[in-house]
Design a protein around this motif. Structure first.
Motif, PDB file in Angstrom:
ATOM      1  N   GLN A   1     -19.842  -5.825  -0.437  1.00  0.00           N
ATOM      2  CA  GLN A   1     -21.204  -5.536  -0.008  1.00  0.00           C
ATOM      3  C   GLN A   1     -22.222  -6.239  -0.915  1.00  0.00           C
ATOM      4  O   GLN A   1     -22.128  -6.166  -2.138  1.00  0.00           O
ATOM      5  N   LYS A   2     -23.187  -6.919  -0.303  1.00  0.00           N
ATOM      6  CA  LYS A   2     -24.220  -7.634  -1.061  1.00  0.00           C
ATOM      7  C   LYS A   2     -25.585  -6.972  -0.972  1.00  0.00           C
ATOM      8  O   LYS A   2     -26.399  -7.120  -1.879  1.00  0.00           O
ATOM      9  N   GLU A   3     -25.845  -6.301   0.151  1.00  0.00           N
ATOM     10  CA  GLU A   3     -27.161  -5.689   0.360  1.00  0.00           C
ATOM     11  C   GLU A   3     -27.034  -4.170   0.372  1.00  0.00           C
ATOM     12  O   GLU A   3     -26.186  -3.607   1.058  1.00  0.00           O
ATOM     13  N   PHE A   4     -27.919  -3.522  -0.384  1.00  0.00           N
ATOM     14  CA  PHE A   4     -27.891  -2.070  -0.527  1.00  0.00           C
ATOM     15  C   PHE A   4     -29.271  -1.505  -0.207  1.00  0.00           C
ATOM     16  O   PHE A   4     -30.285  -2.150  -0.466  1.00  0.00           O
ATOM     17  N   HIS A   5     -29.284  -0.285   0.334  1.00  0.00           N
ATOM     18  CA  HIS A   5     -30.541   0.327   0.752  1.00  0.00           C
ATOM     19  C   HIS A   5     -30.745   1.689   0.091  1.00  0.00           C
ATOM     20  O   HIS A   5     -29.806   2.474  -0.016  1.00  0.00           O
ATOM     21  N   PHE A   6     -31.963   1.933  -0.354  1.00  0.00           N
ATOM     22  CA  PHE A   6     -32.384   3.237  -0.882  1.00  0.00           C
ATOM     23  C   PHE A   6     -31.535   3.711  -2.068  1.00  0.00           C
ATOM     24  O   PHE A   6     -31.173   4.885  -2.156  1.00  0.00           O
ATOM     25  N   VAL A   7     -31.239   2.787  -2.992  1.00  0.00           N
ATOM     26  CA  VAL A   7     -30.437   3.158  -4.166  1.00  0.00           C
ATOM     27  C   VAL A   7     -31.342   3.784  -5.227  1.00  0.00           C
ATOM     28  O   VAL A   7     -32.395   3.245  -5.566  1.00  0.00           O
ATOM     29  N   ALA A   8     -30.915   4.911  -5.766  1.00  0.00           N
ATOM     30  CA  ALA A   8     -31.709   5.677  -6.727  1.00  0.00           C
ATOM     31  C   ALA A   8     -31.976   4.887  -8.003  1.00  0.00           C
ATOM     32  O   ALA A   8     -31.079   4.240  -8.543  1.00  0.00           O
ATOM     33  N   VAL A   9     -33.218   4.966  -8.474  1.00  0.00           N
ATOM     34  CA  VAL A   9     -33.629   4.279  -9.705  1.00  0.00           C
ATOM     35  C   VAL A   9     -33.961   5.283 -10.803  1.00  0.00           C
ATOM     36  O   VAL A   9     -33.494   5.180 -11.929  1.00  0.00           O
ATOM     37  N   SER A  10     -34.819   6.255 -10.492  1.00  0.00           N
ATOM     38  CA  SER A  10     -35.233   7.219 -11.510  1.00  0.00           C
ATOM     39  C   SER A  10     -35.637   8.532 -10.866  1.00  0.00           C
ATOM     40  O   SER A  10     -35.905   8.606  -9.665  1.00  0.00           O
ATOM     41  N   ILE A  11     -35.675   9.579 -11.702  1.00  0.00           N
ATOM     42  CA  ILE A  11     -35.983  10.929 -11.238  1.00  0.00           C
ATOM     43  C   ILE A  11     -37.016  11.542 -12.179  1.00  0.00           C
ATOM     44  O   ILE A  11     -36.941  11.386 -13.389  1.00  0.00           O
ATOM     45  N   MET A  12     -38.001  12.214 -11.604  1.00  0.00           N
ATOM     46  CA  MET A  12     -39.073  12.826 -12.373  1.00  0.00           C
ATOM     47  C   MET A  12     -39.261  14.282 -11.935  1.00  0.00           C
ATOM     48  O   MET A  12     -38.972  14.623 -10.785  1.00  0.00           O
ATOM     49  N   PRO A  13     -39.778  15.150 -12.837  1.00  0.00           N
ATOM     50  CA  PRO A  13     -40.218  14.862 -14.202  1.00  0.00           C
ATOM     51  C   PRO A  13     -39.071  14.843 -15.203  1.00  0.00           C
ATOM     52  O   PRO A  13     -39.236  14.436 -16.336  1.00  0.00           O
ATOM     53  N   ALA A  14     -37.890  15.301 -14.768  1.00  0.00           N
ATOM     54  CA  ALA A  14     -36.693  15.289 -15.610  1.00  0.00           C
ATOM     55  C   ALA A  14     -35.490  15.408 -14.703  1.00  0.00           C
ATOM     56  O   ALA A  14     -35.622  15.698 -13.509  1.00  0.00           O
ATOM     57  N   GLU A  15     -34.294  15.179 -15.265  1.00  0.00           N
ATOM     58  CA  GLU A  15     -33.081  15.238 -14.447  1.00  0.00           C
ATOM     59  C   GLU A  15     -32.920  16.600 -13.763  1.00  0.00           C
ATOM     60  O   GLU A  15     -32.407  16.692 -12.652  1.00  0.00           O
ATOM     61  N   ALA A  16     -33.386  17.646 -14.421  1.00  0.00           N
ATOM     62  CA  ALA A  16     -33.244  18.999 -13.875  1.00  0.00           C
ATOM     63  C   ALA A  16     -34.387  19.373 -12.938  1.00  0.00           C
ATOM     64  O   ALA A  16     -34.409  20.477 -12.402  1.00  0.00           O
ATOM     65  N   GLY A  17     -35.344  18.471 -12.744  1.00  0.00           N
ATOM     66  CA  GLY A  17     -36.472  18.762 -11.874  1.00  0.00           C
ATOM     67  C   GLY A  17     -37.504  19.654 -12.537  1.00  0.00           C
ATOM     68  O   GLY A  17     -37.453  19.920 -13.742  1.00  0.00           O
ATOM     69  N   GLU A  18     -38.443  20.127 -11.742  1.00  0.00           N
ATOM     70  CA  GLU A  18     -39.506  21.022 -12.215  1.00  0.00           C
ATOM     71  C   GLU A  18     -39.418  22.333 -11.441  1.00  0.00           C
ATOM     72  O   GLU A  18     -39.431  22.337 -10.207  1.00  0.00           O
TER      73      GLU A  18
END
Length: 265
Positions: free
Chosen positions: A195-212
């Motif tokens: 596979q060469k093309e990927f869609h909607f791949v996660a980059v970062s999460i805010m405000p923290a990994e556990a959420g708010e």
């Protein structure tokens, strides 16, 4: 006279610098119409997983189906790349969000694994486009107990996401904002899946990994504001656009509200 002229030029220069700085800080908020309805698919994949590439094609078929039916809106999709069964360039670049969601859902063993609004789907469903479309349609008919409104500001080095979440009844849960690479293309396939093309791949999460943690009373509103630094490119890969999504989930991982918008660059 020359001295006065020099002072005037200096003052004008300082004024221009200050005004330029203000312009960067006061970027006009964008509030685009969302192309997505409030059902979310979370897809755990890896570039070394051949079956994952097949399921990625199913996800593309799902998007294409909804693009051409009903109101043209599509479900929200986000793709995570944990280091299962082996290393992965998306994992290497942004391990925090991959690990956070893998831990949240307790994903172990073989990939792919797929969750629909927090419920894990059987492989017989997510391997078949007609079967998963049926599941999505049924989930779409259910009214979520809260709604999310989003706007964003794009600066030279960040995406600022702000908005509100409004509850139809008193509820509480974790609020997560996530940035994804809407389209990421490699010059050469980074893994054995080809596979060469990927869609909607996660980059970062805010405000923290556990959420708010958020507790909202009936008919009340909670305001949020998160800053996403614009991510660096992966070597050999080009990202053409981004999508931001905000979701709220309860302790049972059930999605209480979801919203996504595409970022125009």
């Amino acid at each position: 006279m020359k001295r006065q002229l020099s002072k005037i030029i200096l003052l004008l220069t300082l004024a221009i610098i200050l005004l330029s700085g203000c312009e960067k800080e006061n970027v006009v908020p964008q509030k685009p119409q969302s192309d997505y309805f409030d059902v979310i698919i979370e897809f755990f994949s890896n570039v070394q997983c051949s079956l994952c590439a097949e399921v990625a094609c199913v996800m593309d078929s799902v998007q294409e189906y909804f693009d051409n039916h009903d109101d043209g809106k599509r479900p929200i999709i986000i793709e995570y790349h944990p280091a299962i069964p082996a290393d992965d360039p998306f994992y290497r670049k942004n391990p925090e969000i991959q690990q956070a969601r893998q831990s949240f859902y307790g994903v172990v063993g073989e990939l792919p694994q797929v969750f629909l609004d927090g419920h894990q789907l059987d492989s017989a469903v997510f391997k078949n486009s007609e079967a998963i479309i049926t599941e999505i349609k049924e989930q779409k008919l259910l009214t979520k107990p809260a709604s999310i409104d989003i706007e964003y500001q794009l600066t030279q080095d960040s995406i600022i996401v702000s908005g509100t979440i409004t509850a139809d009844s008193s509820l509480q849960g974790q609020l997560y904002a996530m940035l994804t690479r809407r389209v990421a293309k490699f010059d050469e396939a980074p893994g054995i899946s080809g596979q060469k093309e990927f869609h909607f791949v996660a980059v970062s999460i805010m405000p923290a990994e556990a959420g708010e943690f958020v507790a909202i009373q009936k008919n009340k509103t909670h305001n949020f504001r998160y800053f996403f630094p614009l991510p660096d490119e992966i070597i050999g890969c080009q990202t053409s656009s981004y999508t931001v999504l905000v979701i709220m989930q309860n302790m049972d991982k059930i999605v209480l509200a979801a919203k996504a918008i595409d970022i125009s660059q």
